[in-house]
Design a protein around this motif. Structure first.
Motif, mmCIF file in Angstrom:
data_model
loop_
_atom_site.group_PDB
_atom_site.id
_atom_site.type_symbol
_atom_site.label_atom_id
_atom_site.label_comp_id
_atom_site.label_asym_id
_atom_site.label_seq_id
_atom_site.Cartn_x
_atom_site.Cartn_y
_atom_site.Cartn_z
ATOM 1 N N ASN A 62 0.816 -1.216 0.000
ATOM 2 C CA ASN A 62 0.000 0.000 0.000
ATOM 3 C C ASN A 62 0.852 1.270 0.000
ATOM 4 O OD1 ASN A 62 -2.450 -1.419 -0.118
ATOM 5 N ND2 ASN A 62 -2.265 -1.906 2.058
ATOM 6 N N VAL A 63 2.020 1.198 0.621
ATOM 7 C CA VAL A 63 2.959 2.314 0.491
ATOM 8 C C VAL A 63 3.324 2.471 -0.989
ATOM 9 C CG1 VAL A 63 5.282 3.142 1.056
ATOM 10 C CG2 VAL A 63 3.895 2.027 2.825
ATOM 11 N N ALA A 64 3.579 1.345 -1.634
ATOM 12 C CA ALA A 64 3.929 1.372 -3.060
ATOM 13 C C ALA A 64 2.782 1.963 -3.882
ATOM 14 C CB ALA A 64 4.271 -0.039 -3.543
ATOM 15 N N ARG A 65 1.554 1.591 -3.536
ATOM 16 C CA ARG A 65 0.410 2.125 -4.282
ATOM 17 C C ARG A 65 0.333 3.638 -4.151
ATOM 18 N NH1 ARG A 65 -2.594 -3.031 -2.400
ATOM 19 N NH2 ARG A 65 -3.138 -4.013 -4.372
ATOM 20 N N TYR A 66 0.600 4.138 -2.949
ATOM 21 C CA TYR A 66 0.518 5.587 -2.750
ATOM 22 C C TYR A 66 1.598 6.296 -3.577
ATOM 23 C CZ TYR A 66 0.228 10.163 -0.681
ATOM 24 O OH TYR A 66 0.097 11.523 -0.526
ATOM 25 N N LEU A 67 2.821 5.788 -3.510
ATOM 26 C CA LEU A 67 3.906 6.402 -4.291
ATOM 27 C C LEU A 67 3.608 6.272 -5.786
ATOM 28 C CD1 LEU A 67 6.998 5.182 -2.226
ATOM 29 C CD2 LEU A 67 5.777 7.359 -2.047
ATOM 30 N N GLY A 68 3.014 5.153 -6.165
ATOM 31 C CA GLY A 68 2.627 4.961 -7.560
ATOM 32 C C GLY A 68 1.610 6.007 -8.012
ATOM 33 N N ARG A 69 0.706 6.378 -7.119
ATOM 34 C CA ARG A 69 -0.293 7.405 -7.478
ATOM 35 C C ARG A 69 0.342 8.787 -7.585
ATOM 36 N NH1 ARG A 69 -4.036 3.988 -4.107
ATOM 37 N NH2 ARG A 69 -5.588 3.252 -5.617
ATOM 38 N N ILE A 70 1.422 9.018 -6.840
ATOM 39 C CA ILE A 70 2.138 10.295 -7.008
ATOM 40 C C ILE A 70 2.805 10.300 -8.383
ATOM 41 C CG2 ILE A 70 4.063 11.695 -6.172
ATOM 42 C CD1 ILE A 70 3.435 10.765 -3.365
ATOM 43 N N LEU A 71 3.378 9.160 -8.765
ATOM 44 C CA LEU A 71 4.036 9.068 -10.066
ATOM 45 C C LEU A 71 3.031 9.171 -11.210
ATOM 46 C CD1 LEU A 71 6.523 6.172 -9.268
ATOM 47 C CD2 LEU A 71 7.192 8.424 -10.152
ATOM 48 N N GLN A 72 1.861 8.615 -10.985
ATOM 49 C CA GLN A 72 0.854 8.599 -12.052
ATOM 50 C C GLN A 72 -0.515 8.947 -11.458
ATOM 51 O OE1 GLN A 72 0.371 4.794 -13.967
ATOM 52 N NE2 GLN A 72 -1.238 5.599 -15.304
ATOM 53 N N PRO A 73 -0.826 10.248 -11.379
ATOM 54 C CA PRO A 73 -2.078 10.661 -10.729
ATOM 55 C C PRO A 73 -3.330 10.101 -11.409
ATOM 56 C CG PRO A 73 -0.595 12.531 -10.992
ATOM 57 C CD PRO A 73 0.012 11.398 -11.760
ATOM 58 N N SER A 74 -3.228 9.750 -12.677
ATOM 59 C CA SER A 74 -4.413 9.235 -13.370
ATOM 60 C C SER A 74 -4.568 7.724 -13.221
ATOM 61 C CB SER A 74 -4.310 9.587 -14.858
ATOM 62 O OG SER A 74 -3.174 8.936 -15.418
ATOM 63 N N TYR A 75 -3.768 7.119 -12.326
ATOM 64 C CA TYR A 75 -3.734 5.655 -12.198
ATOM 65 C C TYR A 75 -5.128 5.019 -12.107
ATOM 66 C CZ TYR A 75 -2.790 1.087 -10.105
ATOM 67 O OH TYR A 75 -2.756 -0.251 -9.852
ATOM 68 N N ASP A 76 -5.983 5.562 -11.229
ATOM 69 C CA ASP A 76 -7.280 4.908 -10.996
ATOM 70 C C ASP A 76 -8.287 5.168 -12.121
ATOM 71 O OD1 ASP A 76 -7.179 3.745 -8.113
ATOM 72 O OD2 ASP A 76 -6.252 5.715 -7.963
ATOM 73 N N SER A 77 -8.150 6.343 -12.768
ATOM 74 C CA SER A 77 -9.191 6.745 -13.722
ATOM 75 C C SER A 77 -8.864 6.384 -15.173
ATOM 76 C CB SER A 77 -9.422 8.257 -13.610
ATOM 77 O OG SER A 77 -8.206 8.949 -13.829
ATOM 78 N N GLN A 78 -7.578 6.276 -15.487
ATOM 79 C CA GLN A 78 -7.196 6.168 -16.891
ATOM 80 C C GLN A 78 -7.668 4.874 -17.544
ATOM 81 O OE1 GLN A 78 -3.154 7.532 -17.656
ATOM 82 N NE2 GLN A 78 -2.980 5.972 -19.240
ATOM 83 N N ASP A 79 -7.399 3.774 -16.894
ATOM 84 C CA ASP A 79 -7.716 2.480 -17.484
ATOM 85 C C ASP A 79 -8.055 1.498 -16.359
ATOM 86 O OD1 ASP A 79 -7.700 -0.052 -18.588
ATOM 87 O OD2 ASP A 79 -5.905 0.265 -19.796
ATOM 88 N N PRO A 80 -9.354 1.409 -16.023
ATOM 89 C CA PRO A 80 -9.760 0.585 -14.870
ATOM 90 C C PRO A 80 -9.296 -0.881 -14.964
ATOM 91 C CG PRO A 80 -11.574 1.970 -15.568
ATOM 92 C CD PRO A 80 -10.494 2.145 -16.597
ATOM 93 N N VAL A 81 -9.278 -1.444 -16.170
ATOM 94 C CA VAL A 81 -8.882 -2.857 -16.283
ATOM 95 C C VAL A 81 -7.399 -3.021 -15.941
ATOM 96 C CG1 VAL A 81 -8.687 -4.850 -17.808
ATOM 97 C CG2 VAL A 81 -10.634 -3.298 -18.042
ATOM 98 N N THR A 82 -6.564 -2.190 -16.573
ATOM 99 C CA THR A 82 -5.131 -2.305 -16.322
ATOM 100 C C THR A 82 -4.795 -2.033 -14.858
ATOM 101 O OG1 THR A 82 -4.629 -1.679 -18.587
ATOM 102 C CG2 THR A 82 -2.868 -1.401 -16.985
ATOM 103 N N ALA A 83 -5.372 -0.965 -14.306
ATOM 104 C CA ALA A 83 -5.087 -0.636 -12.905
ATOM 105 C C ALA A 83 -5.482 -1.796 -11.997
ATOM 106 C CB ALA A 83 -5.831 0.638 -12.501
#
Lengths: 228, 178
Positions: A117-138
């Motif tokens: 979950n720490v990784a997920r948070y840092l990942g969202r800083i790297l890619q703010p559109s992570y959750d919205s861009q492509d629901p299947v891939t995310a």
């Protein structure tokens, strides 16, 4: 309780983070260093002006020198310039369980548990559109991250063996766990396999993928920690 | 195109059913009976775990805020999704996990922010299908903040709708069959 530490910064990156310095504090146990953190930190340094500091809490002893320098690359930064940074990560080696635990200094929140979950948070800083861009891939990425966490890091031998079979099967047909390039899934799974001592003696497809990860520049500091 | 979730009625994925109910106006999902829990996205991808299916559905309707409303809240949701299948799902850790949950819920109505999220759905669902927890609740031995939160959610519309479709709580069903 005494904390001793070193501070170091790395100035680079052009991307914009909203607001002042984003301050992240991570307490983590040196008996199982969250390797994905160091890979993501390398990626964050490419995008943002990062400030890393490492401290050792009195609850742990004999923390390896490599772990004390893990966010710094040996470059000392002047504390007066802290506001010049966009992202501050304070890592404290401490006897905590579950490990790691992440807090943000300026928010009412529950501390985030777990390397995944720490990784997920840092990942969202790297890619703010992570959750919205492509629901299947995310969601595919998150499914592998879940497996790395609950079946490999915290799992029993049977769950670990099953995970390796899934990995080997996926990697027989694809170069990376999700899509056609490196994602958070690869980073967290690579970390979990190394922390649990499974990186040696994996099936052929997994071995090839581990090597492809090892060849990535962002993995070098973490790789060095596994070899020391 | 409506998504289809298959569920095994003998062990329904409650967190998924709550998400489906909550999102029914935004994301049409058909629920059908099957051998295993699963949501088939396409020929290559099928999500089979409660956290994965919940994540996917919530991401289809970002306006409903089931995944929180910023990157930190989204990560808090991830924290609780993992908790629901990790520590809470492991019998050896169960007591500690409920104690931890009790401590967090002390000052709160919902796990994150001011409305129900996937976090509440997944953790509530894990407890609702756990006989140890239901027995503790029946005998008044449940941790107070967790019990308050559990009963409060039980009264909310989507929880009521899902509860109607669930098998009765194990203890009472045992009594009925005697």
């Amino acid at each position: 309780q005494q904390v001793s530490g070193t501070t170091a910064g790395a100035a680079c990156g052009q991307a914009q983070l909203e607001g002042p310095v984003r301050d992240i504090v991570i307490n983590t146990n040196p008996s199982s260093p969250p390797l994905s953190l160091f890979i993501l930190y390398e990626q964050l340094k490419q995008q943002f002006r990062c400030f890393g500091s490492v401290h050792v809490h009195s609850s742990v002893e004999n923390v390896a020198e490599g772990l004390c320098k893990c966010l710094g690359n040996g470059i000392r930064a002047d504390l007066r310039n802290r506001t010049d940074f966009q992202l501050a990560i304070t890592l404290i080696w401490k006897d905590v369980k579950p490990s790691p635990q992440m807090m943000m200094s300026a928010a009412y929140q529950t501390p985030i548990h777990g390397e995944s979950n720490v990784a997920r948070y840092l990942g969202r800083i790297l890619q703010p559109s992570y959750d919205s861009q492509d629901p299947v891939t995310a969601t595919e990425i998150d499914t592998w991250v879940d497996m790395a966490s609950t079946q490999v890091l915290m799992g029993n031998n049977k769950e670990r063996a099953a995970s390796l079979r899934s990995l080997n099967s996926r990697l027989g047909k694809h170069d990376w766990l999700v899509g056609s390039g490196l994602t958070l899934a690869d980073i967290v799974m690579w970390s979990a396999l190394h922390q649990t001592g499974q990186a040696a003696g994996v099936p052929a497809n997994v071995k090839r993928w581990l090597q492809a990860c090892n060849d990535q520049p962002a993995f070098q500091p973490a790789l060095k920690l596994t070899q020391s | 195109m409506a998504a289809t979730v298959s569920i095994n009625p003998a062990s329904p994925p409650i967190g998924v059913l709550l998400a489906v109910e909550h999102l029914k106006d935004s994301v049409p999902v058909q629920v059908q009976e099957g051998k295993n829990t699963g949501l088939k996205v396409n020929g290559d991808v099928t999500f089979t775990t409660v956290p994965s299916i919940c994540r996917y559905l919530a991401r289809l309707a970002p306006g409903k805020h089931l995944y929180g409303s910023n990157s930190l809240e989204a990560t808090e949701v991830d924290h609780w999704l993992e908790f629901s299948v990790g520590r809470l799902g492991c019998p050896a850790d169960f007591t500690d996990a409920v104690q931890y949950l009790n401590q967090v819920l002390g000052p709160r109505t919902f796990l994150i922010g001011h409305a129900a999220t996937l976090a509440d759905f997944a953790v509530w669902g894990a407890l609702r299908s756990n006989n140890v927890w239901l027995n503790m609740l029946d005998r008044g031995k449940a941790s107070p903040h967790v019990a308050r939160w559990f009963r409060f959610l039980e009264e909310q519309a989507e929880f009521k709708a899902v509860a109607m479709a669930l098998p009765a709580k194990p203890e009472s069903s045992k009594l009925e069959t005697r």
